[in-house]
Design an enzyme around this catalytic site. Structure first.
Site, PDB file in Angstrom:
ATOM      1  N   CYS A  15      60.951  35.568 -77.143  1.00  0.00           N
ATOM      2  CA  CYS A  15      60.060  36.113 -76.119  1.00  0.00           C
ATOM      3  C   CYS A  15      58.668  35.480 -76.179  1.00  0.00           C
ATOM      4  CB  CYS A  15      59.941  37.630 -76.202  1.00  0.00           C
ATOM      5  SG  CYS A  15      59.226  38.278 -74.674  1.00  0.00           S
ATOM      6  N   CYS A  72      61.146  37.078 -68.807  1.00  0.00           N
ATOM      7  CA  CYS A  72      60.082  37.582 -69.662  1.00  0.00           C
ATOM      8  C   CYS A  72      59.156  38.469 -68.836  1.00  0.00           C
ATOM      9  CB  CYS A  72      59.317  36.383 -70.246  1.00  0.00           C
ATOM     10  SG  CYS A  72      58.138  36.869 -71.476  1.00  0.00           S
TER      11      CYS A  72
END
Ligand code: FAD
Ligand code: UQ1
Length: 433
Positions: free
Chosen positions: A184, A362
């Protein structure tokens, strides 16, 4: 193979070899790792093959929904709400081997675990995640014993971020991004935006310099979203320094040392009143030390069907692989659907036909009520689910991230029922036309 199967009909056969009385379990489908990818595939393989033919090797008592830690570090969620006992997550009837994988031997089709168990398999799914390396920064992890420093990247350190944020008085709030691949890649800056929002809410913003020191030459890898993030950074008076890599933390003095990756001799010492560390990350050591690794140590899989490039009975999913896309749970969701199809066809001696397009996502949290929802593919092309410009900060997308995604994770992804938003994207965009 000379085998004496005591528990005929059950997945776990004890095989007695003549050389030594080593207890061996055997499964048609063995899953290594019980994180996002391992649980999703365990559930899918149970549906495909029956529970008795599937085992998952996972040492942890608790399973965590890591994406929530961004909000835990900012005080918007509790760490308790991010975890559930692994026992409650295991698909019923699937064997939980509660130990750590020590060695994978693809030639003999066996796996050894820390507790001395030897497991043989017909097919193997590797979902071992990646490894955090706080120890590669001088002064860590012991520096976390001091206040004013935290990291959303581990369950042990995420509440320290929230402590540091609440105790901030004045001075520098510093955020790092390491010189390695990370999971991430937006998370290191999400906590910066939340810090800015929190300090504004508590009237301390005018006393703070907020500094994002990243090893990367860009703020975010996909231009469409990077452009929006630069607007946010400018509007909120956040300082971004590119090519700055955290190499040392002197937690007793509240100093962080960065090297300039373009000028190796140049280091900068920043005094901080709050430091958020994103640690260097690397491949899982079990894979790195095995014939399954590529040159860099990641699991070497085909980018279209997730099958290992040299061992056709082995598959990979998630952060442990060398799939050339951003490492996220959203990517794991899309990969789980493709891998399910690949395995189904391979078991029927057919060629896999479904291709993974590299989908990843994301949710870039930019405040306590806004998100920029980045979604893109292998080519770095935006692949947006909703028929609107997702590069714009959205309240609805914050609600998705904070309230909808956790349900999608606990009731969908890890139960093998959520394979990513692709079908809905097509529907939603059709609806707009
Ligand atoms: P993991 O879920 O990490 O699972 C790996 C498992 O392997 C673990 O359970 C571990 O215990 C086990 N394991 C490791 N070594 C061994 C061994 N030797 N033997 C047996 N088992 C072993 N993703 C998103 O999509 N959206 C987000 O907003 C988002 N935000 C994030 C924010 C933060 C702060 C963090 C840390 C992550 C975030 N992610 C997000 C990323 C996401 O959590 C991961 O990409 C995802 O969990 C990867 O799944 P995985 O199964 O590959 O690895
Ligand atoms: C997603 O599927 C997923 O896995 C459950 C995430 O992890 C928490 C995400 O953050 C995102 C954004 C997705 C993608 C889903 C939609 C509905 C866009």
């Amino acid at each position: 193979m000379a085998a004496l199967c005591r528990y005929a009909g059950s997945g776990a056969c004890r095989l007695h070899t003549s050389s030594r009385a080593a207890a061996t379990q055997h499964y048609k489908m063995l899953v290594l790792g019980g994180g996002s990818g391992g649980m999703a595939m365990g559930a899918r393989m149970k549906r495909m093959l029956g529970a008795e033919n599937v085992a998952i090797v996972e040492p942890s008592e608790m399973h965590y929904y890591q994406p929530l830690w961004t909000l835990v570090g900012a005080g918007a969620k509790t760490v308790a709400s991010s975890g559930r006992p692994t026992s409650s997550m295991m698909p019923s009837g699937v064997k939980w081997v509660k130990s750590k994988v020590e060695e994978i031997n693809p030639e003999t089709k066996t796996v050894h675990t820390e507790d001395g168990t030897k497991i043989s398999y017909e097919y193997l799914i590797v979902a071992l995640g990646l490894q955090l390396h706080f120890e590669k920064i001088k002064g860590l992890p012991e520096g976390f014993e001091h206040p004013k420093i935290g990291s959303n990247y581990s369950v042990q350190t995420v509440e320290k971020t929230w402590m540091a944020l609440q105790n901030f008085e004045k001075g520098n709030a510093v955020f790092s991004f390491p010189n390695t691949p990370v999971k991430c890649a937006g998370a290191p800056q999400k906590i910066m935006y939340l810090t800015d929002a929190f300090l504004r809410k508590t009237g301390k913003r005018s006393k703070a310099n907020i500094i994002y020191n990243t090893s990367l030459p860009v703020l975010f890898g996909i231009k469409k979203y990077a452009d929006s993030l630069w607007d946010v950074v400018k509007e909120r008076d956040l300082k971004v320094n590119l090519r700055q890599n955290l190499i040392e933390v002197r937690a007793d003095k509240q100093e962080a040392v960065f090297e300039n990756l373009d000028k190796p001799e140049e280091t900068t010492v920043l005094e901080y009143d709050m430091l958020h560390v994103t640690p260097p990350m690397g491949p899982n050591p079990v894979i790195k030390g095995s014939p399954l690794a590529d040159e860099a140590g990641w699991l070497d899989v085909d980018k279209d069907n997730l099958q290992h490039k040299r061992y056709p009975n082995i598959f990979g999913i998630g952060d442990c692989t060398n799939l050339p896309t951003a490492k996220t749970a959203a990517a794991v969701a899309a990969q789980s659907a493709v891998l399910h199809q690949s395995i189904k066809r391979i078991l029927k001696k057919e060629k896999p036909d479904k291709k993974y397009d590299g989908y990843t996502s994301c949710p870039l949290v930019t405040s306590y009520n806004t998100v920029i929802l980045a979604e893109f593919d292998y080519n770095g092309q935006p692949l947006e689910t909703f028929p609107m410009n997702q590069a714009k900060e959205s309240r609805l997308m914050y609600h998705m991230k904070a309230d909808v995604m956790p349900h999608l994770y606990w009731h969908g992804l890890v139960r093998g029922l959520w394979g990513g938003p692709a079908p809905y994207r097509k529907l939603l965009h059709l609806g707009m036309k």
